[in-house]
Design a protein around this motif. Structure first.
Motif, PDB file in Angstrom:
ATOM      1  N   ASN A  27       0.858  -1.181   0.000  1.00 34.16           N
ATOM      2  CA  ASN A  27       0.000   0.000   0.000  1.00 34.16           C
ATOM      3  C   ASN A  27       0.903   1.242   0.000  1.00 34.16           C
ATOM      4  OD1 ASN A  27      -1.838   1.993   0.413  1.00 34.16           O
ATOM      5  ND2 ASN A  27      -2.697   1.146   2.309  1.00 34.16           N
ATOM      6  N   ILE A  28       1.053   1.861  -1.169  1.00 34.37           N
ATOM      7  CA  ILE A  28       2.001   2.973  -1.327  1.00 34.37           C
ATOM      8  C   ILE A  28       1.612   4.169  -0.457  1.00 34.37           C
ATOM      9  CG2 ILE A  28       3.020   4.578  -2.980  1.00 34.37           C
ATOM     10  CD1 ILE A  28       3.905   1.691  -3.315  1.00 34.37           C
ATOM     11  N   LEU A  29       0.331   4.537  -0.463  1.00 38.70           N
ATOM     12  CA  LEU A  29      -0.108   5.684   0.328  1.00 38.70           C
ATOM     13  C   LEU A  29       0.065   5.425   1.827  1.00 38.70           C
ATOM     14  CD1 LEU A  29      -1.305   8.497  -0.052  1.00 38.70           C
ATOM     15  CD2 LEU A  29      -3.567   7.482   0.172  1.00 38.70           C
ATOM     16  N   GLY A  30      -0.194   4.199   2.247  1.00 41.27           N
ATOM     17  CA  GLY A  30       0.019   3.836   3.652  1.00 41.27           C
ATOM     18  C   GLY A  30       1.472   3.901   4.048  1.00 41.27           C
ATOM     19  N   ILE A  31       2.342   3.496   3.132  1.00 40.46           N
ATOM     20  CA  ILE A  31       3.781   3.561   3.403  1.00 40.46           C
ATOM     21  C   ILE A  31       4.225   5.012   3.553  1.00 40.46           C
ATOM     22  CG2 ILE A  31       6.064   3.099   2.430  1.00 40.46           C
ATOM     23  CD1 ILE A  31       4.779   0.670   1.006  1.00 40.46           C
ATOM     24  N   ILE A  32       3.737   5.874   2.661  1.00 33.80           N
ATOM     25  CA  ILE A  32       4.125   7.293   2.707  1.00 33.80           C
ATOM     26  C   ILE A  32       3.672   7.947   4.002  1.00 33.80           C
ATOM     27  CG2 ILE A  32       3.729   9.542   1.623  1.00 33.80           C
ATOM     28  CD1 ILE A  32       3.616   8.021  -1.075  1.00 33.80           C
ATOM     29  N   PHE A  33       2.393   7.764   4.338  1.00 33.77           N
ATOM     30  CA  PHE A  33       1.881   8.376   5.563  1.00 33.77           C
ATOM     31  C   PHE A  33       2.486   7.741   6.817  1.00 33.77           C
ATOM     32  CE2 PHE A  33      -1.658   9.937   2.891  1.00 33.77           C
ATOM     33  CZ  PHE A  33      -1.568  11.275   3.231  1.00 33.77           C
ATOM     34  N   GLY A  34       2.723   6.447   6.785  1.00 29.92           N
ATOM     35  CA  GLY A  34       3.348   5.779   7.926  1.00 29.92           C
ATOM     36  C   GLY A  34       4.763   6.268   8.170  1.00 29.92           C
ATOM     37  N   LEU A  35       5.534   6.385   7.100  1.00 29.37           N
ATOM     38  CA  LEU A  35       6.897   6.889   7.249  1.00 29.37           C
ATOM     39  C   LEU A  35       6.921   8.352   7.676  1.00 29.37           C
ATOM     40  CD1 LEU A  35       8.749   5.234   4.236  1.00 29.37           C
ATOM     41  CD2 LEU A  35       9.005   4.711   6.669  1.00 29.37           C
ATOM     42  N   GLY A  36       5.985   9.133   7.148  1.00 36.19           N
ATOM     43  CA  GLY A  36       5.898  10.541   7.559  1.00 36.19           C
ATOM     44  C   GLY A  36       5.568  10.677   9.038  1.00 36.19           C
TER      45      GLY A  36
END
Length: 57
Positions: A27-36
């Motif tokens: 899940n690309i969007l989940g990865i981005i928000f999780g890392l942020g």
């Protein structure tokens, strides 16, 4: 103010687990928000410990 460290650390841990879960699900969007979230709250945790000290048990 020291209780804030505990809250920040818990949020950072939850962000870490959600990022790992998003990586498993690709899940690309989940990865981005999780890392942020992990970056921001992890940084807040580290800086609060440095400037305010570790909370007493």
């Amino acid at each position: 103010m020291n209780g804030l460290v505990i809250i920040f650390a818990l949020i950072a841990l939850l962000a870490l687990f959600s990022t790992v879960n998003a990586l498993k699900n690709k899940n690309i969007l989940g990865i981005i928000f999780g890392l942020g979230t992990l970056g921001v709250f992890g940084w807040f945790t580290i800086m609060t410990v440095i400037h305010q000290g570790y909370p007493a048990a």
